[in-house]
Design a protein around this motif. Structure first.
Motif, PDB file in Angstrom:
ATOM      1  N   ARG A  77      56.029  66.141  35.812  1.00  0.00           N
ATOM      2  CA  ARG A  77      54.561  66.067  36.891  1.00  0.00           C
ATOM      3  C   ARG A  77      55.451  66.726  38.487  1.00  0.00           C
ATOM      4  O   ARG A  77      54.454  67.171  38.381  1.00  0.00           O
ATOM      5  N   PHE A 137      44.532  73.572  38.952  1.00  0.00           N
ATOM      6  CA  PHE A 137      45.663  74.198  39.774  1.00  0.00           C
ATOM      7  C   PHE A 137      45.746  75.075  38.724  1.00  0.00           C
ATOM      8  O   PHE A 137      46.070  76.342  39.725  1.00  0.00           O
ATOM      9  N   ASP A 185      53.726  67.488  49.606  1.00  0.00           N
ATOM     10  CA  ASP A 185      53.588  66.098  49.954  1.00  0.00           C
ATOM     11  C   ASP A 185      55.112  65.608  50.494  1.00  0.00           C
ATOM     12  O   ASP A 185      56.182  65.229  50.220  1.00  0.00           O
ATOM     13  N   ASP A 236      44.323  68.662  38.516  1.00  0.00           N
ATOM     14  CA  ASP A 236      45.246  69.218  38.113  1.00  0.00           C
ATOM     15  C   ASP A 236      44.922  71.168  36.889  1.00  0.00           C
ATOM     16  O   ASP A 236      45.528  71.759  37.093  1.00  0.00           O
ATOM     17  N   GLU A 288      56.127  72.295  46.903  1.00  0.00           N
ATOM     18  CA  GLU A 288      55.259  72.921  45.946  1.00  0.00           C
ATOM     19  C   GLU A 288      53.411  72.231  46.658  1.00  0.00           C
ATOM     20  O   GLU A 288      52.663  72.396  46.266  1.00  0.00           O
ATOM     21  N   ARG A 289      53.515  70.479  45.843  1.00  0.00           N
ATOM     22  CA  ARG A 289      52.690  69.381  45.696  1.00  0.00           C
ATOM     23  C   ARG A 289      52.247  69.912  47.611  1.00  0.00           C
ATOM     24  O   ARG A 289      51.089  68.919  48.185  1.00  0.00           O
ATOM     25  N   ARG A 309      54.495  80.264  39.425  1.00  0.00           N
ATOM     26  CA  ARG A 309      54.730  78.305  39.288  1.00  0.00           C
ATOM     27  C   ARG A 309      55.896  78.545  38.905  1.00  0.00           C
ATOM     28  O   ARG A 309      56.505  77.746  38.856  1.00  0.00           O
ATOM     29  N   ARG A 365      52.949  69.541  38.158  1.00  0.00           N
ATOM     30  CA  ARG A 365      51.141  68.887  37.630  1.00  0.00           C
ATOM     31  C   ARG A 365      50.492  69.268  35.996  1.00  0.00           C
ATOM     32  O   ARG A 365      49.281  70.204  36.368  1.00  0.00           O
TER      33      ARG A 365
END
Length: 195
Positions: free
Chosen positions: A102, A193, A21, A190, A18-19, A131, A105
């Protein structure tokens, strides 16, 4: 076999995905060679079933499809009927508050407000609910129900009489999600976001 460790890895992969990364995803696969086959099967199934595709919210779900979805989720995450709050859900997935914060977020203080029922469900926008529910791989309705059931442990001043203490019991003040974010220690990125 869906072990607690494999569940934790699935949640970590979803959060990293989702990030966006990619480095975290690669590290996850490299650092867990024993679970790599099961994790890659999970990732393949994620994409095969639509993954990031947006589902039309106005589309009606057939009852048979809804039952199949519930059965599948219970098999994948070994859902237990006794899970009735967000704290119980988090614990059943063997995640700490820091892991959840974390992955979503959020700051830990904002996640704490979810677990104590201080966030008003009606203050959440649909995309925010999506989300939150997506992170835990549950439906929006299930997330809402768990949030509604999440209530703080009531405490009272020991110096008060028993009757006065029962009368004065109060949990944390309810607040909107936006208000909780604005008052939090989250980074501006964040906060944006979630707004």
């Amino acid at each position: 076999m869906n072990t607690p460790e494999l569940q934790r890895l699935k949640m970590a992969w979803l959060a990293a995905h989702e990030r966006g990364d990619q480095q975290a995803i690669l590290r996850l696969l490299q650092e867990n060679p024993d679970e790599q086959d099961e994790l890659t099967s999970f990732i393949g199934a994620y994409y095969a079933t639509g993954g990031d595709e947006q589902i039309a919210l106005e589309a009606e779900i057939l009852p048979i499809t809804e039952r199949a979805l519930k059965r599948s989720l219970s098999r994948v995450f070994e859902a237990q009927a006794e899970i009735s709050t967000l704290a119980e859900l988090r614990k059943s997935l063997r995640l700490s508050k820091v892991d959840v914060a974390r992955g979503l977020r959020l700051s830990v203080d904002v996640w704490n407000k979810f677990e104590t029922g201080a966030i008003e469900l009606l203050s959440l926008q649909q995309r925010q609910l999506d989300r939150l529910a997506h992170f835990f791989q549950i439906s929006v309705d299930q997330f809402g129900s768990l949030l509604d059931n999440s209530q703080p442990a009531l405490s009272y001043n020991r110096r008060q009489t028993r009757d006065a203490a029962l009368h004065d019991q109060q949990g944390p003040q309810k607040q909107s999600f936006q208000e909780a974010i604005l008052r939090s220690s989250m980074s501006e990125e964040d906060k944006d976001f979630w707004s």
